[in-house]
Design a protein around this motif. Structure first.
Motif, PDB file in Angstrom:
ATOM      1  N   ARG A 168      41.534  18.547  45.316  1.00 55.24           N
ATOM      2  CA  ARG A 168      41.781  18.916  43.912  1.00 55.24           C
ATOM      3  C   ARG A 168      40.813  18.166  42.991  1.00 55.24           C
ATOM      4  NH1 ARG A 168      47.158  19.160  45.454  1.00 55.24           N
ATOM      5  NH2 ARG A 168      47.635  17.058  44.748  1.00 55.24           N
ATOM      6  N   ALA A 169      40.590  16.894  43.299  1.00 58.11           N
ATOM      7  CA  ALA A 169      39.657  16.103  42.470  1.00 58.11           C
ATOM      8  C   ALA A 169      38.248  16.715  42.572  1.00 58.11           C
ATOM      9  CB  ALA A 169      39.649  14.653  42.929  1.00 58.11           C
ATOM     10  N   THR A 170      37.886  17.148  43.782  1.00 62.01           N
ATOM     11  CA  THR A 170      36.563  17.767  43.962  1.00 62.01           C
ATOM     12  C   THR A 170      36.485  19.079  43.196  1.00 62.01           C
ATOM     13  OG1 THR A 170      36.526  16.803  46.160  1.00 62.01           O
ATOM     14  CG2 THR A 170      34.910  18.525  45.738  1.00 62.01           C
ATOM     15  N   LEU A 171      37.587  19.838  43.246  1.00 58.65           N
ATOM     16  CA  LEU A 171      37.605  21.119  42.527  1.00 58.65           C
ATOM     17  C   LEU A 171      37.410  20.883  41.024  1.00 58.65           C
ATOM     18  CD1 LEU A 171      38.002  24.203  42.825  1.00 58.65           C
ATOM     19  CD2 LEU A 171      40.455  23.843  42.509  1.00 58.65           C
ATOM     20  N   VAL A 172      38.079  19.889  40.488  1.00 59.51           N
ATOM     21  CA  VAL A 172      37.929  19.576  39.060  1.00 59.51           C
ATOM     22  C   VAL A 172      36.461  19.283  38.767  1.00 59.51           C
ATOM     23  CG1 VAL A 172      38.453  17.867  37.256  1.00 59.51           C
ATOM     24  CG2 VAL A 172      40.273  18.711  38.741  1.00 59.51           C
ATOM     25  N   ARG A 173      35.840  18.486  39.642  1.00 57.27           N
ATOM     26  CA  ARG A 173      34.437  18.119  39.418  1.00 57.27           C
ATOM     27  C   ARG A 173      33.549  19.365  39.449  1.00 57.27           C
ATOM     28  NH1 ARG A 173      31.232  16.645  43.155  1.00 57.27           N
ATOM     29  NH2 ARG A 173      32.811  15.947  44.606  1.00 57.27           N
ATOM     30  N   LYS A 174      33.794  20.223  40.440  1.00 60.72           N
ATOM     31  CA  LYS A 174      32.961  21.427  40.572  1.00 60.72           C
ATOM     32  C   LYS A 174      33.136  22.373  39.381  1.00 60.72           C
ATOM     33  CE  LYS A 174      32.273  21.659  45.514  1.00 60.72           C
ATOM     34  NZ  LYS A 174      32.914  22.067  46.772  1.00 60.72           N
ATOM     35  N   LEU A 175      34.384  22.561  38.966  1.00 59.29           N
ATOM     36  CA  LEU A 175      34.630  23.473  37.838  1.00 59.29           C
ATOM     37  C   LEU A 175      34.014  22.912  36.556  1.00 59.29           C
ATOM     38  CD1 LEU A 175      38.305  24.706  38.470  1.00 59.29           C
ATOM     39  CD2 LEU A 175      36.168  25.562  39.386  1.00 59.29           C
ATOM     40  N   THR A 176      33.979  21.588  36.469  1.00 57.97           N
ATOM     41  CA  THR A 176      33.339  20.955  35.308  1.00 57.97           C
ATOM     42  C   THR A 176      31.827  21.181  35.387  1.00 57.97           C
ATOM     43  OG1 THR A 176      35.086  19.304  35.349  1.00 57.97           O
ATOM     44  CG2 THR A 176      33.143  18.778  34.018  1.00 57.97           C
ATOM     45  N   GLU A 177      31.273  20.970  36.588  1.00 57.73           N
ATOM     46  CA  GLU A 177      29.818  21.127  36.761  1.00 57.73           C
ATOM     47  C   GLU A 177      29.349  22.552  36.458  1.00 57.73           C
ATOM     48  OE1 GLU A 177      29.350  17.742  40.189  1.00 57.73           O
ATOM     49  OE2 GLU A 177      29.030  19.836  40.758  1.00 57.73           O
ATOM     50  N   VAL A 178      30.148  23.563  36.847  1.00 48.00           N
ATOM     51  CA  VAL A 178      29.709  24.944  36.576  1.00 48.00           C
ATOM     52  C   VAL A 178      29.997  25.370  35.129  1.00 48.00           C
ATOM     53  CG1 VAL A 178      29.873  25.729  38.979  1.00 48.00           C
ATOM     54  CG2 VAL A 178      31.839  26.043  37.465  1.00 48.00           C
ATOM     55  N   GLY A 179      30.539  24.453  34.346  1.00 51.50           N
ATOM     56  CA  GLY A 179      30.721  24.724  32.917  1.00 51.50           C
ATOM     57  C   GLY A 179      31.998  25.494  32.602  1.00 51.50           C
ATOM     58  N   ALA A 180      32.931  25.577  33.590  1.00 46.26           N
ATOM     59  CA  ALA A 180      34.167  26.326  33.344  1.00 46.26           C
ATOM     60  C   ALA A 180      35.243  25.446  32.714  1.00 46.26           C
ATOM     61  CB  ALA A 180      34.686  26.909  34.655  1.00 46.26           C
ATOM     62  N   LEU A 181      35.157  24.152  32.959  1.00 49.78           N
ATOM     63  CA  LEU A 181      36.246  23.245  32.596  1.00 49.78           C
ATOM     64  C   LEU A 181      35.705  22.122  31.706  1.00 49.78           C
ATOM     65  CD1 LEU A 181      39.238  22.745  33.285  1.00 49.78           C
ATOM     66  CD2 LEU A 181      38.521  21.651  35.389  1.00 49.78           C
ATOM     67  N   HIS A 182      36.245  22.060  30.468  1.00 50.83           N
ATOM     68  CA  HIS A 182      35.808  21.006  29.544  1.00 50.83           C
ATOM     69  C   HIS A 182      36.986  20.174  29.056  1.00 50.83           C
ATOM     70  CE1 HIS A 182      33.145  24.534  29.129  1.00 50.83           C
ATOM     71  NE2 HIS A 182      32.174  23.641  29.078  1.00 50.83           N
ATOM     72  N   ASP A 183      38.101  20.864  28.827  1.00 52.40           N
ATOM     73  CA  ASP A 183      39.236  20.269  28.144  1.00 52.40           C
ATOM     74  C   ASP A 183      39.972  19.301  29.083  1.00 52.40           C
ATOM     75  OD1 ASP A 183      41.852  19.896  27.212  1.00 52.40           O
ATOM     76  OD2 ASP A 183      41.902  21.854  26.229  1.00 52.40           O
ATOM     77  N   PRO A 184      40.137  18.038  28.680  1.00 49.93           N
ATOM     78  CA  PRO A 184      40.805  17.061  29.557  1.00 49.93           C
ATOM     79  C   PRO A 184      42.210  17.506  29.978  1.00 49.93           C
ATOM     80  CG  PRO A 184      39.881  15.992  27.616  1.00 49.93           C
ATOM     81  CD  PRO A 184      39.687  17.462  27.422  1.00 49.93           C
ATOM     82  N   ALA A 185      42.916  18.215  29.104  1.00 47.83           N
ATOM     83  CA  ALA A 185      44.285  18.626  29.457  1.00 47.83           C
ATOM     84  C   ALA A 185      44.253  19.668  30.588  1.00 47.83           C
ATOM     85  CB  ALA A 185      44.995  19.198  28.236  1.00 47.83           C
ATOM     86  N   TRP A 186      43.295  20.573  30.555  1.00 47.73           N
ATOM     87  CA  TRP A 186      43.190  21.548  31.658  1.00 47.73           C
ATOM     88  C   TRP A 186      42.671  20.863  32.918  1.00 47.73           C
ATOM     89  CZ3 TRP A 186      46.313  25.180  31.257  1.00 47.73           C
ATOM     90  CH2 TRP A 186      46.469  25.952  30.102  1.00 47.73           C
TER      91      TRP A 186
END
Ligand SMILES: C[S@@+](CC[C@H](N)C(=O)[O-])C[C@H]1O[C@@H](n2cnc3c(N)ncnc32)[C@H](O)[C@@H]1O
Length: 405
Positions: free
Chosen positions: A18-36
């Motif tokens: 899950r931690a890796t998924l968060v990192r990947k989604l952040t890297e591809v620009g899909a995830l910015h918001d700390p709450a999400w």
């Protein structure tokens, strides 16, 4: 009921994944918001997807099940990768007596897409959300994590999926309002909603959504279609109106259907009338092979001119693609890839309209307007569905097209 209990090792693995998924989604620009980010890091997707169907690119679907020791590793990897996982298959009746084909009718959507759409929803703590398309319940769980279960209502047309999602969400201590029903009519008893998000594709904006959306509310909904990738982001402009634009992001979703047993949603087939009509042979100076491009903005523009049209290929006797086919329920056309002269290709059109001519004129208009990108297209939708339009640049400008598409 929890279908899946992980061993201690698996739990640690899931946590890391899950931690890796968060990192990947952040890297591809899909995830910015700390709450999400926190929601993705903490919602155990594996509980919501104890099994899925995989086709490995072929037409045969194989069940991958957490209960099968030989598949367990693959399953755990898959649920924490950025993959769409099909969780429901429907049957397409065969007209020719062949084995009926199985087509996806439910899935846990690509996590990067899910979170990017949730971010576009721009939801604030304590706001109330209506979700259309519960599916596996994963996006519902993310919403519950962020907003609290009492602020989340989710509908799916498939009662089995709703029942399964209810049990699995309850095991995670999420208790949203879950309804088995047609998302097109929303859920008036929970209205007004601050946000409405659809995870199945629509051809217009259902009036119920506009009515059930509160002042200042937002709708995020994908356009039905396989090539256009349209995502509408619409804000409430008046009690009976929403307006907004197509987002730059591409989304491809299964259609919203009004019949749980019909996998393909609104009728898209070629009518027998068109099939039996006399053929009109002609030529075009528009190279048909240039249309089969990956330019999704072009496909979206074309969709405005040919609502409900379906595109495909014709095949030569050796099974190679040798032309483009287009049909609506009333008309059909094919254009062959092989030129018959300099800048000249053969066309055959049947049925109520000359739809190749429409493709051609849409293409000329698109080029003349400077190949407009999707973000130049806006939508104004009244709750009277006879008054819903897509427009170019300006709601009162020279170019607009009626919905449904
Ligand atoms: C892509 S899946 C949903 C993904 C889901 N949000 C998730 O995270 O797993 C689309 C879902 O829309 C549902 N659906 C299709 N037509 C519908 C309708 N008219 N009303 C409600 N749900 C519908 C399908 O049954 C399917 O489960």
């Amino acid at each position: 009921m929890v279908d899946v209990a992980l061993t201690k090792d698996e739990q640690a693995r899931a946590h890391r994944a899950r931690a890796t998924l968060v990192r990947k989604l952040t890297e591809v620009g899909a995830l910015h918001d700390p709450a999400w980010r926190q929601a993705v890091a903490e919602v155990p997707r594996h509980v919501l997807i104890p099994h899925y169907f995989d086709n490995g690119g072929s037409t045969t679907w194989l069940a991958v099940d957490s209960a099968n020791p030989d598949q367990r590793d693959d399953w755990l990897d898959a649920v924490y990768s950025d993959r769409t996982l099909v969780n429901d298959l429907g049957t397409l009746p065969s007209s020719s007596g062949d084995t009926p084909s199985r087509v996806p009718t439910g899935s846990s959507s690509l996590p990067s897409l899910v979170v990017a759409m949730l971010e576009k929803l721009d939801v604030q703590a304590d706001e109330r959300v209506l979700e259309i398309g519960t599916g596996s319940g994963y996006s519902t769980a993310l919403l519950c994590h962020r907003l609290g279960s009492s602020n989340v209502t989710s509908l799916d047309i498939n009662p089995r999926l709703v029942d399964e999602a209810r049990g699995r969400l309850a095991a995670l201590h999420y208790t949203p309002t879950l309804i088995a029903g047609d998302g097109a009519i929303g859920y008036p008893y929970g209205a007004p909603y601050d946000r409405i998000i659809a995870t199945c594709g629509v051809t217009h904006v259902p009036s119920a959504w506009i009515r059930q959306l509160g002042a200042g509310g937002r709708i995020v909904a994908p356009l039905d279609g396989t090539r256009e990738g349209g995502l509408m982001v619409l804000d409430k402009a008046a009690p009976d109106e929403v307006t907004g634009r197509f987002d730059a992001m591409l989304t491809f979703f299964m259609p919203m259907r009004d019949d749980p047993d019909h996998p393909w949603g609104p009728a898209r087939g070629m009518s027998h009338t068109a099939r039996g009509c006399m053929a009109h042979d002609g030529t075009t100076d528009l190279d048909p092979s240039t249309l089969i491009s990956d330019d999704h903005d072009w496909w979206l523009f074309l969709r405005l001119h040919l609502p409900g049209a379906t595109f495909g290929h014709t095949l030569d006797p050796a099974g190679r693609r040798d032309g483009i086919s287009v049909h609506t329920t009333a008309s059909s056309a094919i254009a062959a890839f092989a030129p018959i002269g300099p800048d000249e290709w053969r066309t055959t059109q049947r049925g109520a309209g000359r739809i190749w001519d429409t493709v051609e004129s849409a293409r000329r208009t698109w080029e003349r307007l400077g190949m407009p990108r999707r973000t130049r297209l806006g939508i104004t939708a009244l709750d009277d569905t006879n008054h819903q339009y897509v427009w170019l640049d300006d709601p009162n400008g020279a170019y607009s097209w009626p919905m449904p598409l």
